[in-house]
Design a protein around this motif. Structure first.
Motif, PDB file in Angstrom:
ATOM      1  N   PRO A 284      24.317   6.945   2.699  1.00 29.29           N
ATOM      2  CA  PRO A 284      23.589   8.050   2.759  1.00 29.29           C
ATOM      3  C   PRO A 284      23.321   7.758   4.882  1.00 29.29           C
ATOM      4  CG  PRO A 284      23.009   7.416   1.306  1.00 29.29           C
ATOM      5  CD  PRO A 284      23.741   6.257   1.574  1.00 29.29           C
ATOM      6  N   GLY A 285      22.370   8.785   5.607  1.00 29.28           N
ATOM      7  CA  GLY A 285      22.534   9.136   6.991  1.00 29.28           C
ATOM      8  C   GLY A 285      21.237   8.272   7.483  1.00 29.28           C
ATOM      9  N   ASP A 286      21.178   7.858   8.151  1.00 32.32           N
ATOM     10  CA  ASP A 286      19.646   7.528   9.158  1.00 32.32           C
ATOM     11  C   ASP A 286      18.870   8.735   8.909  1.00 32.32           C
ATOM     12  OD1 ASP A 286      21.107   5.539  10.173  1.00 32.32           O
ATOM     13  OD2 ASP A 286      21.272   5.856  11.790  1.00 32.32           O
TER      14      ASP A 286
ATOM     15  N   ILE B 113      17.936   8.748   5.213  1.00 30.54           N
ATOM     16  CA  ILE B 113      17.581   7.494   4.831  1.00 30.54           C
ATOM     17  C   ILE B 113      15.633   7.854   5.699  1.00 30.54           C
ATOM     18  CG2 ILE B 113      16.654   5.249   5.773  1.00 30.54           C
ATOM     19  CD1 ILE B 113      19.811   4.859   5.225  1.00 30.54           C
ATOM     20  N   GLN B 114      15.603   8.606   6.404  1.00 32.09           N
ATOM     21  CA  GLN B 114      13.721   8.460   7.096  1.00 32.09           C
ATOM     22  C   GLN B 114      12.904   9.068   6.588  1.00 32.09           C
ATOM     23  OE1 GLN B 114      13.053   6.923   9.685  1.00 32.09           O
ATOM     24  NE2 GLN B 114      11.551   7.657   9.537  1.00 32.09           N
ATOM     25  N   GLN B 115      14.063  10.535   6.090  1.00 33.86           N
ATOM     26  CA  GLN B 115      12.955  11.757   5.003  1.00 33.86           C
ATOM     27  C   GLN B 115      12.726  10.325   3.530  1.00 33.86           C
ATOM     28  OE1 GLN B 115      15.736  14.661   3.970  1.00 33.86           O
ATOM     29  NE2 GLN B 115      15.219  15.688   6.231  1.00 33.86           N
ATOM     30  N   VAL B 116      13.841   9.414   3.162  1.00 34.73           N
ATOM     31  CA  VAL B 116      13.000   8.461   2.025  1.00 34.73           C
ATOM     32  C   VAL B 116      11.189   7.931   2.294  1.00 34.73           C
ATOM     33  CG1 VAL B 116      13.759   7.257   0.271  1.00 34.73           C
ATOM     34  CG2 VAL B 116      15.421   8.834   0.980  1.00 34.73           C
ATOM     35  N   PHE B 117      11.346   7.131   3.800  1.00 39.68           N
ATOM     36  CA  PHE B 117      11.023   6.593   4.637  1.00 39.68           C
ATOM     37  C   PHE B 117       8.866   7.078   4.289  1.00 39.68           C
ATOM     38  CE2 PHE B 117      13.111   3.364   7.257  1.00 39.68           C
ATOM     39  CZ  PHE B 117      13.902   2.483   5.888  1.00 39.68           C
ATOM     40  N   VAL B 118       9.320   8.198   5.091  1.00 37.41           N
ATOM     41  CA  VAL B 118       8.016   9.400   5.020  1.00 37.41           C
ATOM     42  C   VAL B 118       7.485   9.380   3.458  1.00 37.41           C
ATOM     43  CG1 VAL B 118       7.193  11.801   4.932  1.00 37.41           C
ATOM     44  CG2 VAL B 118       8.972  10.620   7.041  1.00 37.41           C
TER      45      VAL B 118
ATOM     46  N   ASN C 136       9.965  -4.829   4.272  1.00 40.94           N
ATOM     47  CA  ASN C 136      11.179  -5.699   4.364  1.00 40.94           C
ATOM     48  C   ASN C 136      10.246  -6.688   3.601  1.00 40.94           C
ATOM     49  OD1 ASN C 136      13.093  -4.076   5.053  1.00 40.94           O
ATOM     50  ND2 ASN C 136      12.545  -4.988   6.630  1.00 40.94           N
ATOM     51  N   CYS C 137       9.748  -6.609   1.508  1.00 38.62           N
ATOM     52  CA  CYS C 137       9.263  -7.568   0.948  1.00 38.62           C
ATOM     53  C   CYS C 137       9.339  -8.109   0.218  1.00 38.62           C
ATOM     54  CB  CYS C 137       7.915  -6.861   0.692  1.00 38.62           C
ATOM     55  SG  CYS C 137       8.165  -5.849  -0.416  1.00 38.62           S
ATOM     56  N   GLY C 138      10.914  -7.015   0.003  1.00 36.79           N
ATOM     57  CA  GLY C 138      11.453  -7.297  -1.253  1.00 36.79           C
ATOM     58  C   GLY C 138      10.709  -7.395  -3.221  1.00 36.79           C
ATOM     59  N   GLY C 139       9.791  -6.407  -2.999  1.00 41.49           N
ATOM     60  CA  GLY C 139       8.637  -6.636  -4.494  1.00 41.49           C
ATOM     61  C   GLY C 139       9.477  -5.263  -5.244  1.00 41.49           C
ATOM     62  N   CYS C 140      10.386  -4.494  -4.129  1.00 37.62           N
ATOM     63  CA  CYS C 140      11.210  -4.375  -5.217  1.00 37.62           C
ATOM     64  C   CYS C 140      12.395  -4.628  -6.214  1.00 37.62           C
ATOM     65  CB  CYS C 140      11.371  -1.897  -4.677  1.00 37.62           C
ATOM     66  SG  CYS C 140      12.513  -2.526  -3.553  1.00 37.62           S
ATOM     67  N   GLY C 141      12.636  -5.492  -6.056  1.00 31.15           N
ATOM     68  CA  GLY C 141      13.863  -5.939  -5.841  1.00 31.15           C
ATOM     69  C   GLY C 141      15.190  -6.039  -4.937  1.00 31.15           C
ATOM     70  N   TYR C 142      14.908  -4.947  -3.566  1.00 32.38           N
ATOM     71  CA  TYR C 142      16.381  -4.724  -3.318  1.00 32.38           C
ATOM     72  C   TYR C 142      15.265  -6.077  -1.834  1.00 32.38           C
ATOM     73  CZ  TYR C 142      18.318  -1.185  -5.240  1.00 32.38           C
ATOM     74  OH  TYR C 142      18.858  -0.669  -7.070  1.00 32.38           O
ATOM     75  N   PRO C 143      16.614  -6.459  -1.250  1.00 33.93           N
ATOM     76  CA  PRO C 143      15.973  -6.975  -0.338  1.00 33.93           C
ATOM     77  C   PRO C 143      15.559  -6.057   1.003  1.00 33.93           C
ATOM     78  CG  PRO C 143      18.237  -6.438   0.009  1.00 33.93           C
ATOM     79  CD  PRO C 143      18.044  -6.305  -0.954  1.00 33.93           C
ATOM     80  N   THR C 144      15.930  -5.205   1.292  1.00 34.40           N
ATOM     81  CA  THR C 144      15.119  -4.595   2.997  1.00 34.40           C
ATOM     82  C   THR C 144      14.943  -3.267   2.193  1.00 34.40           C
ATOM     83  OG1 THR C 144      16.815  -3.377   3.541  1.00 34.40           O
ATOM     84  CG2 THR C 144      16.373  -5.837   4.493  1.00 34.40           C
ATOM     85  N   CYS C 145      14.312  -2.502   3.102  1.00 39.33           N
ATOM     86  CA  CYS C 145      13.746  -1.061   2.075  1.00 39.33           C
ATOM     87  C   CYS C 145      14.228  -0.158   2.638  1.00 39.33           C
ATOM     88  CB  CYS C 145      12.555  -0.601   3.657  1.00 39.33           C
ATOM     89  SG  CYS C 145      10.577  -2.028   2.959  1.00 39.33           S
TER      90      CYS C 145
ATOM     91  N   ASP D 244      17.780  -0.537   3.030  1.00 40.01           N
ATOM     92  CA  ASP D 244      18.333  -0.695   1.544  1.00 40.01           C
ATOM     93  C   ASP D 244      17.494   0.419  -0.279  1.00 40.01           C
ATOM     94  OD1 ASP D 244      20.005  -2.462   2.137  1.00 40.01           O
ATOM     95  OD2 ASP D 244      19.557  -4.140   1.430  1.00 40.01           O
ATOM     96  N   LYS D 245      16.451  -0.100  -0.645  1.00 39.25           N
ATOM     97  CA  LYS D 245      15.140   0.261  -1.215  1.00 39.25           C
ATOM     98  C   LYS D 245      15.599   2.219  -0.820  1.00 39.25           C
ATOM     99  CE  LYS D 245      11.906   2.380  -4.358  1.00 39.25           C
ATOM    100  NZ  LYS D 245      11.201   1.780  -3.839  1.00 39.25           N
ATOM    101  N   ALA D 246      15.807   2.781  -0.033  1.00 41.99           N
ATOM    102  CA  ALA D 246      15.680   4.129   0.754  1.00 41.99           C
ATOM    103  C   ALA D 246      16.956   4.538   0.249  1.00 41.99           C
ATOM    104  CB  ALA D 246      15.633   4.310   1.552  1.00 41.99           C
ATOM    105  N   ILE D 247      18.129   3.830   0.318  1.00 45.45           N
ATOM    106  CA  ILE D 247      19.660   3.919   0.093  1.00 45.45           C
ATOM    107  C   ILE D 247      19.622   4.066  -1.822  1.00 45.45           C
ATOM    108  CG2 ILE D 247      22.265   3.261   0.234  1.00 45.45           C
ATOM    109  CD1 ILE D 247      21.428   2.120   2.929  1.00 45.45           C
TER     110      ILE D 247
END
Length: 570
Positions: A348-350, A353-358, A370-379, A381-384
């Motif tokens: 996905p494009g930036d 990804i920004q929309q998911v961040f919102v 970027n805590c990794g609590g969701c299982g992904y190394p960064t926020c 990566d999680k958004a993607i």
């Protein structure tokens, strides 16, 4: 059907399996984790990591038992790491035990390993490959095919020892025999499926141990007809660097020989190969830390790594005078081709990804933890993963906690009733705005202080002693001059007390006024009744004689009318 399966009822949304998955091939949908089979490399890390045993391996045990029950000739290829998993086990003992289960013949997978090493040496002598990646680990092969397809030319075009041995057994004992591999590796199930019939089934060490227990077979007796291989150095294959040790030293000089174990380290080396940084390397690569010593198929066998390695080394040194298996001299070809299995997922494009961040409440840099609590190394990566349909917004633990706290704070702050939460020692943990106003707590923060500083009430002690909650009891706080309806509830799971308090002081005052008015009204009413009774008695005394005379007159009139009616009838 996927080789690794999930038990839906057991998944507890801990995301530990996603954290353990190096390639993030686990999707989370409808509050349930599930493996994306096309992305999975069958390392088994999620199987080992799951604290709820929500994952299980699709077993071939019933299939193998069916072979034996049907009278098929079933031969076993035993991985050399058996010596590290079963205490005091020798090959003659494991051979005896397996034959008691009904197997026709038992051989060592190391026979196939010897053949594989010969092919590796030929490749090194030819020196046509820029780099050589060993192909004994099916998980590593899948990692290259799915995530580093440009490195497929570096994979040695040679079967893994299990497949090679299966081909050799069918060459010697006939194509109609059934071949079963016994070992610690889950991805060997995939290799068997791709082996063109060289291996008919795979049984994991854990499954074999359980089977032996069910049948009451121990590992004490030795097989009198056992046949052990002569080239025992190939029993070193399971240990880190073991493959390299099977290569003749003069041949090794043509390449830089390096052993790498663990998916993270393997991925690091593959990245270097991809960038063109490495040349003239012979890379012994294994997905499991510690190579094949105690893979995920030996989950129940808990033995320290150094003990496992030492046992394997001792086993490799053992030499016997018994006859060698016929398969050692088999001339079967063990060449292999590989294919590109990559998925080519769209990144996905930036803006997306920004929309998911919102949507996740990450509206500023300080919220991208970027805590990794969701299982992904960064926020990111999680958004993607969210945009690829593999993850859910609610997997972000800081976001959900903030949201939950926000909702609870709104409820606490806007409810008109007082809420007080106490710990097991009756210290204040939290109270809302209504409680602060009711008990005059606005001057300072009372959290952590004993509740007795603000509330003098025996209800809490009563609940602790009886274990019974008190609901809607009327309590008068004399010092404050207030009357409340109070519920005292013990929340056992959290060892805390919840007080729900409704101020009914005004209601009580209103009720008192109503009661006073009612008493006043009744008094006035009683006086009126008394007066009316006196008047009624006076009137009755005056009307007494007239009433008697009227009654007599009406009776005579009735009699007269009746008599008149009788005369008319006649």
């Amino acid at each position: 059907m996927s080789i690794i399966q999930f038990k839906e009822a057991n998944c507890k949304n801990c995301y530990k399996c996603i954290r353990s998955c190096q390639v993030k091939s686990i999707a989370f949908k409808n509050e349930q984790a599930e493996i994306t089979e096309k992305e999975c490399i069958l390392c088994g890390h999620c199987f080992l990591a799951c604290p709820q045993n929500a994952k299980y391996v699709n077993s071939s045990l019933d299939k193998v038992k069916g072979f034996i029950k049907n009278g098929d000739k079933v031969y076993v290829s035993v991985a050399p790491s058996f010596a590290s998993c079963y205490r005091n086990a020798t090959f003659p003992k494991i051979s005896s035990a397996l034959k008691k289960l009904g197997f026709t013949g038992v051989e060592e997978t190391s026979i196939g390993a010897a053949k594989v090493s010969q092919n590796f040496m030929e490749l090194m002598r030819e020196h046509k490959m820029k780099n050589i990646i060993t192909t004994c680990c099916p998980t590593l092969v899948l990692l290259v095919e799915k995530y580093y397809p440009e490195l497929i030319p570096y994979l040695a075009p040679v079967d893994a020892p299990m497949t090679a041995h299966g081909k050799m057994m069918k060459e010697v004992y006939g194509p109609r025999i059934k071949t079963v591999f016994v070992g610690p590796c889950i991805s060997k199930i995939h290799e068997a499926q791709e082996s063109d019939g060289a291996i008919d089934a795979v049984v994991l060490f854990d499954e074999l141990m359980q089977w032996l227990k069910e049948e009451g077979v121990d590992l004490e007796a030795e097989d009198p007809d056992v046949r052990e291989m002569k080239a025992t150095v190939n029993r070193l294959y399971p240990i880190p660097g073991g493959i390299i040790q099977t290569i003749d030293k003069p041949v090794r000089q043509s390449y830089k020989c390096v052993a790498v174990d663990g998916i993270d380290r393997c991925a690091e080396v593959l990245d270097s190969l991809k960038s063109g940084e490495l040349e003239n390397f012979f890379l012994e690569m294994n997905a499991c830390p510690g190579s094949c010593l105690g893979g995920p198929g030996a989950k129940e066998i808990d033995i320290p790594f150094l003990h496992i390695k030492d046992r394997t080394l001792q086993y490799a040194k053992n030499r016997t005078a018994c006859g060698a298996p016929l398969t050692e001299d088999a001339k079967t070809g063990i060449g292999r081709q590989y294919r590109d299995r990559s998925l080519h997922r769209r990144i996905p494009g930036d803006e997306e990804i920004q929309q998911v961040f919102v949507r996740m409440g990450k509206t500023s840099e300080d919220k991208i933890l970027n805590c990794g609590g969701c299982g992904y190394p960064t926020c990111r990566d999680k958004a993607i993963a969210v945009l690829q349909g593999k993850a859910d917004i609610r997997m972000c633990l800081p976001f959900m906690r903030e949201k939950a706290e926000s909702i609870s704070n709104v409820v606490l702050d806007n409810t008109p009733n007082a809420i007080v939460i106490l710990d097991s020692d009756f210290n204040l943990m939290e109270y809302n705005k209504a409680a602060a106003e009711l008990f005059h707590l606005n001057e300072r923060n009372y959290v952590g202080r004993p509740v007795s500083m603000i509330i003098d009430c025996d209800d809490i002690d009563e609940v602790r002693e009886t274990g019974e909650n008190i609901l809607d009891r009327k309590v008068f706080y004399q010092d404050l001059g207030i009357t409340v309806k109070q519920s005292t509830i013990f929340i056992r799971e959290n060892s805390m007390y919840l007080l729900l308090i409704k101020d009914i002081t005004e209601d009580e005052h209103q009720q008192k006024r109503i009661n006073e008015m009612r008493a006043e009204t009744m008094e006035v009413t009683q006086e009126v009744i008394n007066k009316q009774m006196r008047v009624a008695q006076e009137i009755a005394s005056l009307l007494g004689e007239t009433t008697a005379e009227t009654k007599l007159a009406l009776t005579n009139l009735k009699k007269y009318i009746q008599e008149s009616e009788d005369e008319r009838i006649y």
